[in-house]
Design a protein around this motif. Structure first.
Motif, short mmCIF file in Angstrom:
data_model
loop_
_atom_site.label_atom_id
_atom_site.label_comp_id
_atom_site.label_asym_id
_atom_site.label_seq_id
_atom_site.Cartn_x
_atom_site.Cartn_y
_atom_site.Cartn_z
N ASP A 195 21.32 -8.74 -5.95
CA ASP A 195 20.85 -7.82 -4.92
C ASP A 195 20.51 -8.53 -3.61
OD1 ASP A 195 21.21 -5.63 -6.46
OD2 ASP A 195 19.11 -5.09 -6.67
N GLY A 196 20.60 -9.86 -3.63
CA GLY A 196 20.35 -10.63 -2.41
C GLY A 196 18.92 -11.10 -2.23
N CYS A 197 18.12 -11.05 -3.28
CA CYS A 197 16.74 -11.54 -3.19
C CYS A 197 16.71 -13.07 -3.18
CB CYS A 197 15.91 -11.03 -4.37
SG CYS A 197 15.74 -9.23 -4.44
N ASN A 198 15.82 -13.62 -2.40
CA ASN A 198 15.63 -15.07 -2.36
C ASN A 198 14.58 -15.48 -3.39
OD1 ASN A 198 17.30 -15.27 0.07
ND2 ASN A 198 15.54 -14.36 1.13
N ILE A 199 14.66 -16.71 -3.86
CA ILE A 199 13.71 -17.22 -4.85
C ILE A 199 13.09 -18.51 -4.32
CG2 ILE A 199 13.35 -17.82 -7.27
CD1 ILE A 199 14.73 -15.14 -7.01
N ILE A 200 11.77 -18.59 -4.38
CA ILE A 200 11.08 -19.85 -4.07
C ILE A 200 10.24 -20.23 -5.28
CG2 ILE A 200 9.43 -21.04 -2.59
CD1 ILE A 200 10.18 -19.22 -0.31
N TRP A 201 10.60 -21.32 -5.92
CA TRP A 201 9.86 -21.80 -7.08
C TRP A 201 8.72 -22.71 -6.63
CZ3 TRP A 201 11.56 -19.09 -11.05
CH2 TRP A 201 12.91 -18.71 -11.11
N LEU A 202 7.75 -22.91 -7.49
CA LEU A 202 6.62 -23.81 -7.24
C LEU A 202 5.90 -23.47 -5.95
CD1 LEU A 202 8.29 -27.15 -8.41
CD2 LEU A 202 6.46 -25.90 -9.59
#
Length: 447
Positions: free
Chosen positions: A320-327
């Motif tokens: 769906d085009g969502c961004n992910i930022i871990w930590l």
């Protein structure tokens, strides 16, 4: 940047919220898939289902064009088998256990076959169970969600008269109010509730909330037994500065509003941050994107290895085009004129494992700042601790303590589902309802 509604046209909303798992279009397609099944002896798919649906049996019945028999096999174990076929994380349950995975082949599409049989039953209003004559026993259930409905149907089949008290105006619980609209529609949920109650002997009283409209003492006085199945629902707070600025909302309310209103009336920001990585966080993020948000970012304080959602769900968000930022862990919300403008997050690293067995996130001392106009909190749900304590029900931080799966410390009071386990899958709640019904029947000396 601004929070507004009606970002898209009516056809765009319809497309964005259409069924993410379309059913088999033809009988031949279902038969072809059913005949792929190896009909394993001692099947791992059945063992991995919390309700122990006999998967090879119901698939064999589809393959032999016995749809009524197939639906009966499913509903005998899981009366919400139709809904579960749409929302279950099958990739970590039945389909994840399919032997084809070990052969490096596509597993049987068990959920799709389950949907095929159960929807035929619902569409044709097949009544597959005959209710036994009334025993004269009366049971009250608090909550018309999966656990409550499962308990009610099991009891009613045995001739027990059931009254369900539901605080909302519709039944279905989490299915109706807390799951992404592209997985299951409110209309389907209503049909499923009506199908379950069509056996007779089940009366649902809506807009009746425990602690406001009814009390435990009243229920104990008027019924032979009581089953608590009111779930969870209080959003966990972040406890950070700026959390109450305009534009910061919790995922539970966001999804509730989306499920109870027209899509065009739901306000969403241009730049949205979603805090959390559970199923609710994924549902909130993907729906924000599908409502017209230009930029949606999911933030999680651990890494992908520790995330509570499944990889399948994460992939939906990515597609769906969502961004992910871990930590990344929220530290502070900044705003102008009372409205959110930025989210400051601590960057994290993983330390030693905590009580859950996952490595604990530890702040590194560095931060990142995101420009946002909307923040959706999806950091988990909390039990109704005040409600439970006020009724002298033994509990662990709001989660009702039970023995033998459903017995509480109060005579004649039983409990199950999310109000006991703190929040699991719909299928787990269905099994809890069955367990509760068995305990109640033992208590009432039925069978």
């Amino acid at each position: 940047m601004s929070i507004k509604n009606n970002h898209l046209t009516a056809p765009e909303y319809e497309l964005n919220f259409s069924d993410i798992h379309p059913p088999f279009e033809t009988q031949d397609a279902a038969l072809i898939e059913a005949n792929r099944c190896l009909f394993c002896y001692d099947p791992p798919c059945m063992k991995s289902c919390p309700t122990s649906i006999n998967v090879p049996k119901f698939i064999k019945q589809i393959a032999t064009d016995n749809l009524k028999g197939s639906a009966h096999t499913i509903f005998s174990s899981n009366i919400m088998g139709a809904g579960c076929s749409k929302v279950c994380p099958v990739e970590k349950l039945c389909e994840g256990a399919c032997v084809y995975n070990f052969m490096h082949e596509t597993p049987i599409h068990i959920a799709k076959l389950q949907r095929y049989a159960t929807e035929k039953a619902m569409d044709n209003k097949w009544q597959l169970f005959e209710r036994k004559p009334s025993t004269g026993k009366r049971v009250a259930i608090v909550g018309a969600g999966p656990a409550g409905l499962s308990c009610a149907h099991t009891l009613s089949r045995e001739g027990v008269d059931v009254t369900i008290y539901e605080k909302e105006s519709k039944g279905g619980g989490l299915m109706t109010y807390g799951i992404a609209a592209y997985k299951v529609t409110p209309e389907f949920c209503e049909d499923e509730v009506n199908y379950i109650t069509s056996i007779g002997g089940i009366d649902i009283k809506y807009n009746q909330e425990l602690g406001k409209n009814i009390t435990v003492e009243e229920l104990q006085r008027n019924y032979d037994a009581v089953y608590m199945a009111f779930g969870v629902g209080l959003a966990r707070q972040l406890e950070i500065p700026g959390e109450h600025l305009d534009g910061v909302i919790d995922a539970i309310n966001f999804i509730y509003e989306l499920r109870t209103n027209d899509y065009s009336s739901i306000a969403v920001g241009d730049k949205v941050a979603v805090i959390g990585m559970g199923m609710t966080a994924i549902d909130a993020a993907t729906q924000a994107k599908r409502l017209g948000a230009k930029d949606v970012t999911l933030l999680y304080r651990r890494t992908q290895e520790e995330m509570p959602c499944t990889e399948h769900e994460l992939n939906i968000a990515k597609l769906d085009g969502c961004n992910i930022i871990w930590l990344a862990s929220p530290k502070e919300v900044l705003g102008v004129g009372g409205k959110v403008t930025q989210l400051v997050c601590n960057t994290m690293k993983l330390g030693e494992p905590d009580a859950s067995g996952r490595r604990s996130p530890v702040a590194t001392g560095e931060t990142i700042t995101l420009d946002v106009d909307m923040i959706i909190k999806a950091a988990g749900q909390m039990p109704f601790e005040t409600l439970v304590n006020s009724n002298k029900i033994e509990n662990s931080k709001g989660k009702i303590d039970v023995k033998d799966k459903s017995l509480t410390n109060l005579e004649g009071i039983f409990a199950g589902g999310d109000c006991v386990n703190g929040g699991r899958e719909v299928v787990d709640a269905v099994q809890a309802g069955k367990d509760g019904a068995k305990s109640i029947m033992d208590f009432l000396s039925i069978n």
